[in-house]
Design a protein around this motif. Structure first.
Motif, PDB file in Angstrom:
ATOM      1  N   GLY A 126       6.165  32.528  83.844  1.00 36.58           N
ATOM      2  CA  GLY A 126       6.258  32.464  82.324  1.00 36.58           C
ATOM      3  C   GLY A 126       6.845  31.496  81.916  1.00 36.58           C
ATOM      4  N   ALA A 127       8.326  30.757  82.505  1.00 37.92           N
ATOM      5  CA  ALA A 127       8.562  29.610  82.629  1.00 37.92           C
ATOM      6  C   ALA A 127       7.029  28.411  82.261  1.00 37.92           C
ATOM      7  N   THR A 128       6.503  28.644  83.446  1.00 38.65           N
ATOM      8  CA  THR A 128       5.336  27.242  83.455  1.00 38.65           C
ATOM      9  C   THR A 128       4.696  27.384  82.093  1.00 38.65           C
ATOM     10  N   THR A 129       3.577  28.300  81.616  1.00 41.10           N
ATOM     11  CA  THR A 129       3.065  28.859  80.952  1.00 41.10           C
ATOM     12  C   THR A 129       3.776  28.459  79.213  1.00 41.10           C
ATOM     13  N   LEU A 130       5.163  29.124  78.762  1.00 44.42           N
ATOM     14  CA  LEU A 130       5.346  29.256  77.494  1.00 44.42           C
ATOM     15  C   LEU A 130       5.835  27.719  77.435  1.00 44.42           C
ATOM     16  N   VAL A 131       6.703  27.095  77.850  1.00 40.05           N
ATOM     17  CA  VAL A 131       7.500  25.808  77.945  1.00 40.05           C
ATOM     18  C   VAL A 131       6.459  24.864  77.610  1.00 40.05           C
ATOM     19  N   ASP A 132       4.913  24.791  78.073  1.00 39.82           N
ATOM     20  CA  ASP A 132       4.106  23.888  78.223  1.00 39.82           C
ATOM     21  C   ASP A 132       3.526  23.850  77.120  1.00 39.82           C
ATOM     22  N   VAL A 189      14.014  36.529  78.066  1.00 39.30           N
ATOM     23  CA  VAL A 189      15.073  35.471  79.018  1.00 39.30           C
ATOM     24  C   VAL A 189      14.433  33.855  78.963  1.00 39.30           C
ATOM     25  N   THR A 190      13.399  34.234  80.155  1.00 36.90           N
ATOM     26  CA  THR A 190      13.165  33.134  80.745  1.00 36.90           C
ATOM     27  C   THR A 190      11.925  32.662  80.319  1.00 36.90           C
ATOM     28  N   GLY A 191      11.056  32.906  79.161  1.00 34.68           N
ATOM     29  CA  GLY A 191      10.090  32.364  77.906  1.00 34.68           C
ATOM     30  C   GLY A 191      10.798  32.313  76.842  1.00 34.68           C
ATOM     31  N   GLY A 192      12.120  32.820  76.843  1.00 30.47           N
ATOM     32  CA  GLY A 192      12.475  32.492  74.964  1.00 30.47           C
ATOM     33  C   GLY A 192      13.240  31.225  75.216  1.00 30.47           C
ATOM     34  N   VAL A 193      14.314  30.696  76.713  1.00 24.46           N
ATOM     35  CA  VAL A 193      14.518  29.439  76.838  1.00 24.46           C
ATOM     36  C   VAL A 193      13.689  28.290  77.257  1.00 24.46           C
ATOM     37  N   ALA A 194      12.816  29.077  77.504  1.00 28.62           N
ATOM     38  CA  ALA A 194      11.568  27.548  77.818  1.00 28.62           C
ATOM     39  C   ALA A 194      11.123  27.228  76.351  1.00 28.62           C
ATOM     40  N   ALA A 195      10.778  28.593  75.644  1.00 34.31           N
ATOM     41  CA  ALA A 195      10.369  27.396  74.403  1.00 34.31           C
ATOM     42  C   ALA A 195      11.264  26.546  73.267  1.00 34.31           C
ATOM     43  N   ALA A 196      12.874  27.712  73.985  1.00 34.77           N
ATOM     44  CA  ALA A 196      13.997  26.724  73.291  1.00 34.77           C
ATOM     45  C   ALA A 196      14.223  25.531  73.800  1.00 34.77           C
ATOM     46  N   LEU A 197      13.540  25.426  75.132  1.00 30.95           N
ATOM     47  CA  LEU A 197      14.480  24.382  76.009  1.00 30.95           C
ATOM     48  C   LEU A 197      13.017  22.979  75.636  1.00 30.95           C
TER      49      LEU A 197
END
Length: 481
Positions: free
Chosen positions: A20-26, A142-150
């Motif tokens: 989730g973090a890998t694909t959403l922060v991108d 949490v992981t996806g939301g924080v990744a998107a917000a970061l």
């Protein structure tokens, strides 16, 4: 991570969170680097639109096919294939020298991300049950939301520190080490492929119609259509054909692409509507705030990133403790989160109109932090309530439809709210931001109405059904270990 779970289940959850973090922060990290990327490649407005929005388009198109394939043939092989393609396409995009190369790579990368995330939701549904499932979905949110917000703060820091040319390329490479780690852990820790659907034959025509409907819904918000009538007619026609096809398959006792339990469940449909309105409002507010800070207030990318950062931290904290609130308030947790989000949007509008310019960045950061708190209280509890109505044999498709609906809502809301801001921003950027923020608040009000309606239609589960589910959970837990 989840203290009541065994080691194997925790490892599975760690892999899902990493994906989730890998694909959403991108996707989030690139938005703030668009101006430097456009200048470096000599890309036109249409090119930039496809580079940014094409990822979401391909992501949305891949979700339902990916969920269905995972339900029928097992999730692990599609998860691994999706992460590998995502990794390679990201490298191609970061080293591209022409807009066309970048557009193609981002489309492939988005499709791979959609394939991966549809397996993530299905895997969590397979492995976790009851309270543990809610917590696992909460951690994923949490992981996806924080990744998107970061994403925007990280992108701003890279562009500011490395310069325009190297900065935007490093933004695209930021997910590469995460993808390598995810691929390594998934190979070792994901459970072996196992079919959860009793029917092996895939509804190919249903997949084609679903993809066509998604494409025609999202495309007008990426590329201006020739006429409004054409933009409306195609998705309506394909949606009607899809519904007719699904009903015919059900009458012939052949499994449709969308499980009947999903389309007949009012709580599932209303909860999906809540997720659409909340997700679209959240992304639209983030985009408008980023544009207002840089173009309206003249802030640098790094200062804009600092304005957005408190929201990411607030969402992470509130999401981590949302399940504790759920134990006290139950479904009303979503109501509380939406009310707080409406208040944050209206406060942002008031701040934009009243606060003097020297203190405006800090005031905006404060109101956006409240919006992050609200998202943390809303996203995971709502997602858990929606997916509890998806049967085990349609867990992947149920999660995929939820995510696809959110992607469509994001495309619509990003286009509509940004148009509101740009249309009124020539006179006063402050007034334009205030109006756009009020529109986001109105979207959350719609979500609140749907959440209240869902509360009135939801029915408690019978003890027999609960006992059957508990037995099934124990069998699956043994299979994982």
């Amino acid at each position: 991570m989840l203290p009541g779970q065994d080691r194997a289940a925790r490892h599975v959850l760690l892999v899902c969170l990493a994906a989730g973090a890998t694909t959403l922060v991108d996707q989030a990290v690139l938005n703030i680097a668009v101006p430097s990327m456009r200048q470096s490649l000599g890309a036109g407005p249409a090119d930039v639109q496809w580079i940014v929005a094409g990822y979401s388009l391909a992501f949305g198109l891949a979700l339902v096919p990916g969920g269905s394939l995972g339900d029928r043939y097992g999730r692990k092989r599609f998860f691994l294939a999706g992460v590998a393609v995502f990794l390679l396409a990201g490298i191609v995009a970061a080293t591209g020298t022409a807009p066309g190369t970048l557009i193609g790579a981002r489309l492939v990368q988005g499709a791979a991300a959609g394939l991966v995330n549809s397996q993530v939701i299905g895997t969590i549904q397979d492995v976790f049950h009851g309270v543990d499932r809610g917590r696992a979905l909460g951690l994923y949110a949490v992981t996806g939301g924080v990744a998107a917000a970061l994403g925007p703060p990280l992108g701003g820091a890279l562009v500011a520190g490395l310069g325009a040319e190297a900065g935007w390329r490093c933004c695209l490479l930021l997910s590469t080490p995460c993808a390598v780690l995810t691929l390594t852990l998934a190979t070792r820790w994901l459970p072996p492929p196992r079919r959860t659907s009793g029917e092996a034959r895939l509804d190919i025509l249903g997949l084609v119609l679903a993809c066509g409907c998604t494409l025609t819904l999202m495309l007008p918000f990426i590329r201006t259509p020739d006429s409004v009538a054409q933009a409306v007619a195609w998705p309506c026609a394909l949606a009607a054909l899809f519904v007719l096809h699904q009903r015919l398959r059900a009458r012939r006792s052949r499994p449709p692409l969308v499980h009947p339990a999903l389309t007949s469940s009012k709580p599932y449909l209303l909860g999906t509507g809540v997720a659409m309105a909340q997700f679209g409002s959240s992304l639209a507010l983030s985009l408008v705030l980023t544009v207002f800070a840089q173009d309206g207030l003249g802030l640098s990318a790094l200062v804009t990133a600092a304005v957005l950062l408190p929201s990411a931290a607030a969402m992470g904290v509130s999401s981590a403790f949302a399940w504790r609130v759920v134990r006290r308030l139950g479904p009303r947790t979503v109501h509380a989160g939406l009310i707080l989000g409406i208040a944050a949007a209206l406060a942002g509008a008031l701040v934009a109109l009243r606060v003097p310019e020297p203190g405006l960045p800090v005031a905006l950061a404060g109101t956006y932090m409240l919006a992050g708190l609200a998202s943390g209280l809303t996203v995971a509890p709502n997602q858990t309530q929606v997916l509890q109505h998806a049967p085990a044999e349609a867990a992947g498709v149920g999660g995929a439809i939820l995510q696809m609906a959110q992607r469509i809502a994001a495309a619509v809301c990003l286009s509509a709210v940004s148009a509101v801001y740009l249309h009124t921003g020539s006179g006063s950027p402050r007034a334009a931001y205030a109006l756009a923020s009020c529109v986001c608040g109105a979207l959350l009000a719609v979500a609140l109405v749907l959440a209240l309606l869902r509360g009135s239609t939801a029915t408690p589960r019978s003890p027999a059904r609960a006992a059957t589910k508990a037995t099934s959970a124990e069998v699956r837990r043994r299979e994982v270990t």
